[in-house]
Design an enzyme around this catalytic site. Structure first.
Site, PDB file in Angstrom:
ATOM      1  N   ARG A  13       0.796  -1.233   0.000  1.00 28.95           N
ATOM      2  CA  ARG A  13       0.000   0.000   0.000  1.00 28.95           C
ATOM      3  C   ARG A  13       0.832   1.289   0.000  1.00 28.95           C
ATOM      4  NH1 ARG A  13      -3.940  -1.191   4.772  1.00 28.95           N
ATOM      5  NH2 ARG A  13      -2.456  -2.881   5.152  1.00 28.95           N
ATOM      6  N   LYS A  20       9.105  -1.196   2.491  1.00 21.38           N
ATOM      7  CA  LYS A  20       8.367  -0.357   3.448  1.00 21.38           C
ATOM      8  C   LYS A  20       9.209   0.098   4.638  1.00 21.38           C
ATOM      9  CE  LYS A  20       4.790  -1.889   6.024  1.00 21.38           C
ATOM     10  NZ  LYS A  20       3.364  -2.215   6.230  1.00 21.38           N
ATOM     11  N   THR A  77       3.113 -13.565   9.470  1.00 21.79           N
ATOM     12  CA  THR A  77       3.923 -13.136  10.618  1.00 21.79           C
ATOM     13  C   THR A  77       4.413 -14.346  11.438  1.00 21.79           C
ATOM     14  OG1 THR A  77       1.838 -12.775  11.790  1.00 21.79           O
ATOM     15  CG2 THR A  77       2.903 -10.840  10.880  1.00 21.79           C
ATOM     16  N   TYR A  98       7.858  -4.924  15.291  1.00 21.65           N
ATOM     17  CA  TYR A  98       7.540  -4.765  13.872  1.00 21.65           C
ATOM     18  C   TYR A  98       8.351  -3.612  13.290  1.00 21.65           C
ATOM     19  CZ  TYR A  98       3.393  -7.774  14.161  1.00 21.65           C
ATOM     20  OH  TYR A  98       2.548  -8.832  14.314  1.00 21.65           O
ATOM     21  N   TYR A 362      30.878  34.241  -4.596  1.00 19.46           N
ATOM     22  CA  TYR A 362      31.215  32.831  -4.421  1.00 19.46           C
ATOM     23  C   TYR A 362      32.613  32.715  -3.836  1.00 19.46           C
ATOM     24  CZ  TYR A 362      32.517  28.025  -5.182  1.00 19.46           C
ATOM     25  OH  TYR A 362      32.955  26.755  -4.971  1.00 19.46           O
TER      26      TYR A 362
HETATM   27  C1  UD1 Z   1      -0.597  -7.770  11.872  1.00 21.81           C
HETATM   28  C2  UD1 Z   1      -1.329  -8.663  12.876  1.00 21.81           C
HETATM   29  C3  UD1 Z   1      -2.554  -7.922  13.405  1.00 21.81           C
HETATM   30  C4  UD1 Z   1      -2.155  -6.601  13.993  1.00 21.81           C
HETATM   31  C5  UD1 Z   1      -1.345  -5.794  13.021  1.00 21.81           C
HETATM   32  C6  UD1 Z   1      -0.766  -4.586  13.717  1.00 21.81           C
HETATM   33  C7  UD1 Z   1      -0.943 -10.967  12.244  1.00 21.81           C
HETATM   34  C8  UD1 Z   1      -1.511 -12.152  11.580  1.00 21.81           C
HETATM   35  N1  UD1 Z   1      -1.693  -9.878  12.254  1.00 21.81           N
HETATM   36  O1  UD1 Z   1      -1.478  -7.591  10.796  1.00 21.81           O
HETATM   37  O2  UD1 Z   1      -3.222  -8.706  14.376  1.00 21.81           O
HETATM   38  O3  UD1 Z   1      -3.314  -5.895  14.399  1.00 21.81           O
HETATM   39  O4  UD1 Z   1      -0.246  -6.528  12.484  1.00 21.81           O
HETATM   40  O5  UD1 Z   1      -0.111  -3.736  12.831  1.00 21.81           O
HETATM   41  O6  UD1 Z   1       0.146 -11.039  12.777  1.00 21.81           O
HETATM   42  N2  UD1 Z   1       5.840  -9.532   7.976  1.00 21.81           N
HETATM   43  C9  UD1 Z   1       6.881 -10.389   7.705  1.00 21.81           C
HETATM   44  N3  UD1 Z   1       6.659 -11.532   6.998  1.00 21.81           N
HETATM   45  C10 UD1 Z   1       5.426 -11.866   6.566  1.00 21.81           C
HETATM   46  C11 UD1 Z   1       4.360 -11.000   6.853  1.00 21.81           C
HETATM   47  C12 UD1 Z   1       4.602  -9.844   7.578  1.00 21.81           C
HETATM   48  O7  UD1 Z   1       8.028 -10.106   8.086  1.00 21.81           O
HETATM   49  O8  UD1 Z   1       5.317 -12.922   5.922  1.00 21.81           O
HETATM   50  C13 UD1 Z   1       6.096  -8.318   8.757  1.00 21.81           C
HETATM   51  C14 UD1 Z   1       5.815  -7.052   7.978  1.00 21.81           C
HETATM   52  O9  UD1 Z   1       6.988  -6.580   7.352  1.00 21.81           O
HETATM   53  C15 UD1 Z   1       5.363  -6.115   9.078  1.00 21.81           C
HETATM   54  C16 UD1 Z   1       4.711  -7.013  10.100  1.00 21.81           C
HETATM   55  O10 UD1 Z   1       5.222  -8.302   9.852  1.00 21.81           O
HETATM   56  O11 UD1 Z   1       6.457  -5.465   9.702  1.00 21.81           O
HETATM   57  C17 UD1 Z   1       3.199  -7.019  10.032  1.00 21.81           C
HETATM   58  O12 UD1 Z   1       2.786  -7.478   8.770  1.00 21.81           O
HETATM   59  P1  UD1 Z   1       1.470  -6.948   8.081  1.00 21.81           P
HETATM   60  O13 UD1 Z   1       1.294  -7.689   6.812  1.00 21.81           O
HETATM   61  O14 UD1 Z   1       1.492  -5.475   8.013  1.00 21.81           O
HETATM   62  O15 UD1 Z   1       0.394  -7.464   9.133  1.00 21.81           O
HETATM   63  P2  UD1 Z   1      -1.048  -6.908   9.349  1.00 21.81           P
HETATM   64  O16 UD1 Z   1      -1.975  -7.500   8.350  1.00 21.81           O
HETATM   65  O17 UD1 Z   1      -1.017  -5.446   9.491  1.00 21.81           O
HETATM   66 CA    CA Z   2       0.595  -3.858   9.322  1.00 24.68          CA
END
Ligand code: UD1
Ligand code: CA
Length: 452
Positions: A13, A20, A77, A98, A362
């Site tokens: 996004r 990011k 995650t 995060y 200058y």
């Molecule tokens: C996640 C949480 C959600 C929480 C939210 C807060 C989960 C399933 N959900 O959702 O409950 O409210 O964060 O912001 O955990 N990332 C990885 N590898 C992956 C996926 C993500 O390293 O395969 C990292 C991303 O870079 C990021 C963080 O994990 O820093 C969160 O990932 P994101 O996809 O933004 O999770 P949300 O859907 O926002």
């Molecule tokens: Ca997020």
């Protein structure tokens, strides 16, 4: 403890080719902010899970002792933390941060770790608009699980207590829960959040605490959210500057992208940007719309509006600008009482006490002595098209307007250069040097008139 920082997501996004976590907040990658906070907790292990943006992400945090773990493909995650699991020492708990939650404070994390004890700890927040976040499910007071927005029922979506994502868990338990995660959910991902219901089932205590300020837990998913966090960061910083006694004309129009240290009675007008390391001495005033980067300013100096100053040590009681520029590179040094006026550019030079260059000039690669007066339109020609050369202007020199000094050249102490001189050889001390075509007047000359 062990700390895992999740930074593998692509950040779709943001609509950007920059990963990011490398987008900048207050001039630094978000990941670098999180990393600094993590270090304040003196963990035994810091493990960064990266994926999208690979090498670029690693370069953003130039730090020894970080364990870098590649997550490819990115299956959620929970899957991300699984990749880090082999590096986590079971003697200590593991805290998950995060890379896109950059404003979290170390103090809050300490409270979370303490509150969790030997159980699972969650940082939650209660938000006006919880859309997009995982919701905290409770049975009475007890936390029993987290449901992701995409998997939630309408009733669950109405809950306003959300998961910030930040958790701390006993490492051996964490590993056993990770091994049990499944991806049968709306996103076909391994959710870290599912460890909460696993813990609840095993009757491991689950403690949820909230940060003192809700902005601490805000995550960045879009440019709009990044801009919002930037403002939060800057407003807090401005508030602390005001608190210290800095007269900010408008706390919402001051940006610090690095560090700004101020003495007493410093005044900063609107729309100034401070980058790198900036130090302003007692009584310094900075006019509107200035950009200062890696600059030290001595007491009592006035910087007028619209100056762009970089890599400079500016002495006490100087007058700079309006519209002055000090260019980056070898540090420029101005002694006390120097005046650098409008449309004057200085680069890699030193200028002695009381010297003045007030207009349209200058000065590059030069060493200028004390009490030198540089006339309007003077140019140091430091560059021959291939190499740079140095110019030395000794104390008490007077340079007439519209003079060019073709470097390398030396102007001796107390010398005067006549206006319009093109100096190609050294000018002796104490004498007048000028290169000028003799002036003639043509008697009886008439202006041409238009032919009929
Ligand atoms: C996640 C949480 C959600 C929480 C939210 C807060 C989960 C399933 N959900 O959702 O409950 O409210 O964060 O912001 O955990 N990332 C990885 N590898 C992956 C996926 C993500 O390293 O395969 C990292 C991303 O870079 C990021 C963080 O994990 O820093 C969160 O990932 P994101 O996809 O933004 O999770 P949300 O859907 O926002
Ligand atoms: Ca997020």
């Amino acid at each position: 403890m062990n700390i895992v920082i999740l930074a593998a997501g692509p950040g779709k996004r943001m609509h950007s080719s920059t990963p990011k976590v490398l987008h900048r907040l207050a001039g630094r990658a978000m990941l670098a902010h999180v990393f600094d906070t993590a270090k304040q907790l003196s963990p035994k292990v810091i493990c960064v899970v990266y994926g999208h943006g690979g090498e670029l992400v690693r370069q953003a945090v130039e730090e020894n002792g970080v364990v870098w773990v590649m997550q490819e493909p990115q299956l959620g995650t929970g899957h991300a933390v699984m990749q880090a699991a082999p590096h986590l020492d079971e003697r200590w708990p593991t805290l998950v941060l995060y890379g896109d939650v950059p404003l979290i404070r170390a103090e809050t994390l300490r409270q979370l770790v303490e509150a969790a004890g030997k159980g699972l700890g969650l940082l939650t927040a209660t938000l006006e608009s919880p859309t997009g976040y995982g919701r905290i499910l409770r049975n009475g007071k007890k936390v029993v699980g987290i449901v992701e927005e995409k998997d939630a029922s309408a009733r669950q979506r109405a809950l306003r207590e959300i998961n910030t994502g930040i958790v701390v868990a006993p490492t051996n338990k964490l590993k056993s829960w990770l091994a049990k995660l499944q991806n049968n959910n709306a996103q076909k991902e391994y959710y870290l959040t599912d460890i909460v219901s696993l813990a609840a089932k095993e009757r491991v205590s689950v403690t949820a605490i909230q940060a003192d300020a809700s902005w601490e837990a805000l995550g960045v998913n879009s440019r709009a959210e990044l801009a919002e966090l930037e403002r939060i960061y800057q407003r807090r910083l401005a508030a602390s500057l005001l608190e210290q006694g800095v007269a900010l004309a408008d706390p919402s129009r001051c940006d610090v992208r690095g560090s700004l240290a101020c003495g007493r009675d410093v005044a900063v007008d609107v729309n100034c940007v401070f980058e790198g390391e900036v130090k302003l001495g007692d009584g310094v005033s900075v006019g509107a719309n200035c950009v200062l980067k890696d600059v030290k300013v001595g007491a009592g100096t006035r910087i007028e509006p619209f100056c762009h100053l970089e890599d400079a040590d500016i002495g006490a009681d100087c007058r700079i600008g309006p519209y002055a520029r000090i260019r980056p590179g070898t540090r420029t040094r101005l002694a006390e009482g120097v005046h650098i006026g409008n449309f004057v550019e200085v680069k890699a030079s030193s200028i002695g006490a009381g010297s003045k260059a007030n207009h349209l000039t200058y000065i590059g690669d030069s060493e200028v002595g004390r009490n030198v007066n540089v006339g309007a339109g003077t140019i140091v020609c430091n560059y021959d098209g291939a190499n740079k050369h140095r110019t030395v202007i000794e104390d008490d020199v007077f340079i007439g307007s519209d003079t060019q000094l073709v470097a390398p050249v030396r102007v001796g102490r107390g010398a005067t250069l006549g206006a319009g001189t093109t100096l190609t050889q050294d000018a002796p001390a104490g004498e007048l040097t000028l290169s000028r075509v003799k002036q003639v007047s043509v008697p009886g000359w008439e202006r041409p008139v238009k032919k009929k």
